[in-house]
Scaffold this motif. Structure first.
Motif, PDB file in Angstrom:
ATOM      1  N   TRP A 437       0.819  -1.216   0.000  1.00 11.46           N
ATOM      2  CA  TRP A 437       0.000   0.000   0.000  1.00 11.46           C
ATOM      3  C   TRP A 437       0.855   1.268   0.000  1.00 11.46           C
ATOM      4  O   TRP A 437       0.435   2.311  -0.494  1.00 11.46           O
ATOM      5  CB  TRP A 437      -0.970   0.010   1.175  1.00 11.46           C
ATOM      6  N   GLU A 438       2.047   1.165   0.589  1.00  9.60           N
ATOM      7  CA  GLU A 438       2.888   2.368   0.652  1.00  9.60           C
ATOM      8  C   GLU A 438       3.218   2.898  -0.744  1.00  9.60           C
ATOM      9  O   GLU A 438       3.139   4.109  -0.991  1.00  9.60           O
ATOM     10  CB  GLU A 438       4.199   2.067   1.399  1.00  9.60           C
ATOM     11  N   THR A 439       3.600   2.005  -1.664  1.00 13.64           N
ATOM     12  CA  THR A 439       3.934   2.478  -3.009  1.00 13.64           C
ATOM     13  C   THR A 439       2.686   2.938  -3.751  1.00 13.64           C
ATOM     14  O   THR A 439       2.758   3.841  -4.598  1.00 13.64           O
ATOM     15  CB  THR A 439       4.655   1.382  -3.808  1.00 13.64           C
ATOM     16  N   LYS A 440       1.531   2.338  -3.437  1.00 11.37           N
ATOM     17  CA  LYS A 440       0.286   2.804  -4.060  1.00 11.37           C
ATOM     18  C   LYS A 440      -0.024   4.223  -3.602  1.00 11.37           C
ATOM     19  O   LYS A 440      -0.312   5.109  -4.409  1.00 11.37           O
ATOM     20  CB  LYS A 440      -0.875   1.881  -3.697  1.00 11.37           C
ATOM     21  N   PHE A 441       0.052   4.468  -2.275  1.00 14.11           N
ATOM     22  CA  PHE A 441      -0.223   5.810  -1.754  1.00 14.11           C
ATOM     23  C   PHE A 441       0.786   6.822  -2.298  1.00 14.11           C
ATOM     24  O   PHE A 441       0.428   7.943  -2.668  1.00 14.11           O
ATOM     25  CB  PHE A 441      -0.161   5.799  -0.226  1.00 14.11           C
ATOM     26  N   ALA A 442       2.058   6.411  -2.344  1.00 12.35           N
ATOM     27  CA  ALA A 442       3.085   7.308  -2.877  1.00 12.35           C
ATOM     28  C   ALA A 442       2.801   7.645  -4.332  1.00 12.35           C
ATOM     29  O   ALA A 442       3.006   8.796  -4.775  1.00 12.35           O
ATOM     30  CB  ALA A 442       4.464   6.679  -2.743  1.00 12.35           C
ATOM     31  N   GLY A 443       2.285   6.676  -5.073  1.00 14.28           N
ATOM     32  CA  GLY A 443       1.933   6.912  -6.466  1.00 14.28           C
ATOM     33  C   GLY A 443       0.787   7.889  -6.615  1.00 14.28           C
ATOM     34  O   GLY A 443       0.799   8.764  -7.490  1.00 14.28           O
ATOM     35  N   ILE A 444      -0.244   7.749  -5.760  1.00 18.30           N
ATOM     36  CA  ILE A 444      -1.375   8.683  -5.792  1.00 18.30           C
ATOM     37  C   ILE A 444      -0.891  10.102  -5.516  1.00 18.30           C
ATOM     38  O   ILE A 444      -1.243  11.051  -6.231  1.00 18.30           O
ATOM     39  CB  ILE A 444      -2.436   8.271  -4.754  1.00 18.30           C
ATOM     40  N   ILE A 445      -0.078  10.256  -4.482  1.00 22.02           N
ATOM     41  CA  ILE A 445       0.384  11.592  -4.086  1.00 22.02           C
ATOM     42  C   ILE A 445       1.265  12.197  -5.166  1.00 22.02           C
ATOM     43  O   ILE A 445       1.128  13.381  -5.504  1.00 22.02           O
ATOM     44  CB  ILE A 445       1.115  11.513  -2.732  1.00 22.02           C
ATOM     45  N   HIS A 446       2.153  11.384  -5.771  1.00 28.35           N
ATOM     46  CA  HIS A 446       3.012  11.932  -6.823  1.00 28.35           C
ATOM     47  C   HIS A 446       2.200  12.297  -8.062  1.00 28.35           C
ATOM     48  O   HIS A 446       2.425  13.350  -8.676  1.00 28.35           O
ATOM     49  CB  HIS A 446       4.107  10.929  -7.197  1.00 28.35           C
ATOM     50  N   ARG A 447       1.243  11.435  -8.428  1.00 30.61           N
ATOM     51  CA  ARG A 447       0.427  11.724  -9.606  1.00 30.61           C
ATOM     52  C   ARG A 447      -0.334  13.024  -9.462  1.00 30.61           C
ATOM     53  O   ARG A 447      -0.509  13.766 -10.428  1.00 30.61           O
ATOM     54  CB  ARG A 447      -0.541  10.557  -9.843  1.00 30.61           C
ATOM     55  N   ARG A 448      -0.751  13.339  -8.242  1.00 27.49           N
ATOM     56  CA  ARG A 448      -1.623  14.494  -8.048  1.00 27.49           C
ATOM     57  C   ARG A 448      -0.879  15.751  -7.563  1.00 27.49           C
ATOM     58  O   ARG A 448      -1.443  16.845  -7.602  1.00 27.49           O
ATOM     59  CB  ARG A 448      -2.733  14.128  -7.072  1.00 27.49           C
ATOM     60  N   THR A 449       0.344  15.593  -7.114  1.00 26.52           N
ATOM     61  CA  THR A 449       1.084  16.762  -6.606  1.00 26.52           C
ATOM     62  C   THR A 449       2.482  16.897  -7.196  1.00 26.52           C
ATOM     63  O   THR A 449       3.123  17.939  -6.975  1.00 26.52           O
ATOM     64  CB  THR A 449       1.235  16.683  -5.077  1.00 26.52           C
ATOM     65  N   SER A 450       2.987  15.854  -7.861  1.00 27.39           N
ATOM     66  CA  SER A 450       4.374  15.792  -8.362  1.00 27.39           C
ATOM     67  C   SER A 450       5.383  15.742  -7.229  1.00 27.39           C
ATOM     68  O   SER A 450       6.569  16.004  -7.431  1.00 27.39           O
ATOM     69  CB  SER A 450       4.685  16.995  -9.277  1.00 27.39           C
ATOM     70  N   ILE A 451       4.926  15.412  -6.021  1.00 29.82           N
ATOM     71  CA  ILE A 451       5.817  15.287  -4.863  1.00 29.82           C
ATOM     72  C   ILE A 451       6.141  13.814  -4.660  1.00 29.82           C
ATOM     73  O   ILE A 451       5.233  12.976  -4.519  1.00 29.82           O
ATOM     74  CB  ILE A 451       5.167  15.870  -3.600  1.00 29.82           C
ATOM     75  N   SER A 452       7.431  13.500  -4.628  1.00 28.78           N
ATOM     76  CA  SER A 452       7.869  12.120  -4.433  1.00 28.78           C
ATOM     77  C   SER A 452       7.989  11.789  -2.953  1.00 28.78           C
ATOM     78  O   SER A 452       8.354  12.657  -2.140  1.00 28.78           O
ATOM     79  CB  SER A 452       9.225  11.890  -5.119  1.00 28.78           C
ATOM     80  N   HIS A 453       7.713  10.535  -2.630  1.00 31.61           N
ATOM     81  CA  HIS A 453       7.927  10.073  -1.259  1.00 31.61           C
ATOM     82  C   HIS A 453       9.429   9.945  -1.018  1.00 31.61           C
ATOM     83  O   HIS A 453      10.173   9.471  -1.896  1.00 31.61           O
ATOM     84  CB  HIS A 453       7.233   8.720  -1.044  1.00 31.61           C
ATOM     85  N   PRO A 454       9.936  10.380   0.155  1.00 24.49           N
ATOM     86  CA  PRO A 454      11.384  10.335   0.404  1.00 24.49           C
ATOM     87  C   PRO A 454      11.992   8.943   0.271  1.00 24.49           C
ATOM     88  O   PRO A 454      13.178   8.823  -0.049  1.00 24.49           O
ATOM     89  CB  PRO A 454      11.494  10.851   1.850  1.00 24.49           C
ATOM     90  N   ARG A 455      11.208   7.873   0.476  1.00 26.15           N
ATOM     91  CA  ARG A 455      11.747   6.517   0.354  1.00 26.15           C
ATOM     92  C   ARG A 455      11.166   5.783  -0.857  1.00 26.15           C
ATOM     93  O   ARG A 455      11.884   5.088  -1.563  1.00 26.15           O
ATOM     94  CB  ARG A 455      11.462   5.713   1.624  1.00 26.15           C
TER      95      ARG A 455
END
Length: 468
Positions: A437-455
């Motif tokens: 789920w972590e990579t799924k959530f990180a994908g949602i956030i990046h797709r919608r904000t262009s912000i990458s998860h630090p890990r």
């Protein structure tokens, strides 16, 4: 005072005639007399002073008895209305030198320090001459701190102020003649203002001691008009650094008490920012205020996750969520965070947080599961509600009117757990999936904000069969 001086003079005369000096009386008299040169006195209440000064205007400074002349020299500077009277009194004092009048001139200068009025030049010159006339403490003080040079005195005392530890401040204030309370005199208030400005410019590692002095000496009744300078002194050194937790708590407690929470008391903080902007520019003023908001955001998230970790029956799952979201926080990517506590969960969570010494604010969830709580976050232009239980995480565009508001006092549990909304709303569960789920959530956030998860970086790409 004249009686004391006469007594000492008489004993000196007796001693010079070959008679023994009293072994205890004269030293005690000298010690008591020295106190008159030590510190500026308290200002006379204006309710009593102004009627006297108006009467003195009618009489004229040249006709006043000495004790009334000295009262004018001490108090005429309380209001520009009496500047002409004060000027005439100075002329008489300079033409008819008396030590009592010289002390009164010094007292008046320090007590009211009318730095923004034309009379300050003449008053400062008279006080400087008075300080040089005798072998007394005012001469030494003027040499060390340029007390009677209005453009230098407060700044020089302020430099000593920021270099002392708190224990040495009282000694410094007594040494300058300002007494133990900076707020009690106009010169002291000017010194406090200069100390705030000097502290604001210190590197963070050197600012802690000066900030402790400011916190210790702030007088909310007398110095409230300088509150924006205090805010600057306490926050500007930390724009790029973090203070240790205990020092941050001390500053935070002060600011919450004196100004309020910037997320809730927006009007008061706007006034602070606008006032600072007049001297340091709007961008810098906003950057300073943002320091405190950043601290409160971090406290809100850390304390929420810590409290849930102590109350959840699935610490393993909660540890995964904490690790994921804290990575965003640690990189400064969470710009807002606001806990919303279930009614039944509130007391226990609040108790855990209070034990840490923090003072976070939060909202209450009404309706739904009373033991469930949520943390509402903003990352970029995305509003996110994460839950303390197995509830799905929800994502809204920040501009969506259906998104839960930040910093509300109450929330509708049903709306906060909604599964329907505009096209920019989505919700996802934490059910483990490959690669998780972590990579799924990180994908949602990046797709919608262009912000990458630090890990997790950009996270998992969206596949054709993924509903998200």
């Amino acid at each position: 005072m004249s009686f004391l001086r006469s007594s000492i003079a008489r004993m000196d005369a007796l001693a010079s005639a070959g008679l023994a000096k009293p072994p205890t009386t004269q030293p005690e008299l000298r010690r008591q007399l020295a106190k008159f040169d030590t510190n500026v006195g308290a200002a006379e209440p204006t309710v009593d002073l102004k009627p006297f000064l108006r009467g003195a205007v009618q009489t004229g400074a040249h006709a006043l008895p000495r004790f009334q002349l000295n009262r004018v020299l001490r108090g005429a500077w309380c209001d520009a209305e009496f500047d002409d009277l004060g000027s005439a009194a100075l002329d008489r004092a300079v033409g008819d030198l008396r030590r009592s009048s010289d002390q009164a001139v010094i007292d008046g200068y320090l007590t009211y320090f009318p730095k923004d009025r034309p009379i300050i030049g003449k008053l400062a010159a008279a006080a400087s001459s008075a300080a040089q006339r005798y072998e007394w403490t005012w001469r030494d003080r003027n040499m060390r701190w340029s007390l009677f040079t209005p453009g230098q005195g407060p700044s020089k005392v302020a430099l000593d102020f920021i270099s002392r530890d708190t224990a040495g401040i009282e000694q410094l204030l007594r040494g300058t003649g300002l007494g133990t309370n900076l707020a009690a005199s106009g010169f002291g208030q000017a010194t406090f203002a200069q100390a705030c400005v000097a502290t604001a410019g210190l590197p963070s590692r050197h600012a802690v001691g000066a900030q402790r002095n400011i916190l210790a000496l702030f007088d909310k009744d007398a110095l409230a008009g300088q509150l924006e300078l205090v805010v600057r002194a306490l926050l500007e050194p930390w724009i790029s650094e973090k203070p240790d937790p205990e020092h941050r708590k001390a500053i935070s407690a002060f600011l919450l008490d004196q100004v309020g929470d910037p997320r809730l008391q927006r009007t008061r903080w706007a006034r602070i920012v606008n006032s600072l902007a007049e001297t340091i520019g709007e961008a810098r003023a906003r950057e300073i205020a943002q320091v405190f908001k950043r601290w409160l955001t971090e406290v809100a998230m850390r304390e929420f996750f810590r409290a849930i970790a102590k109350t959840t029956d699935r610490p393993d799952q909660w540890a995964q969520r904490e690790k994921f979201w804290m990575a965003y926080l640690d990189e400064g990517l969470v710009t807002d965070a606001w806990p919303a506590l279930g009614i039944r969960a509130r007391n226990r969570i609040e108790e855990i947080i209070r034990q840490s010494g923090e003072r976070p604010e939060y909202g209450i969830i009404r309706g739904g599961t009373a033991s469930s709580s949520s943390i509402i976050m903003r990352i970029g232009d995305l509003r996110i509600a994460e839950w303390s239980d197995s509830g799905s995480c929800r994502f809204w565009s920040d501009s969506d009117p259906g998104a839960p508001p930040l910093y509300a006092k109450t929330y509708d549990g049903g709306k906060l757990r909604t599964t329907a909304g505009r096209a920019d709303f989505e919700f996802e569960s934490h059910v483990p999936a490959s690669p998780g789920w972590e990579t799924k959530f990180a994908g949602i956030i990046h797709r919608r904000t262009s912000i990458s998860h630090p890990r997790s970086g950009k996270g998992r790409a969206r596949n054709w069969n993924d509903k998200w």
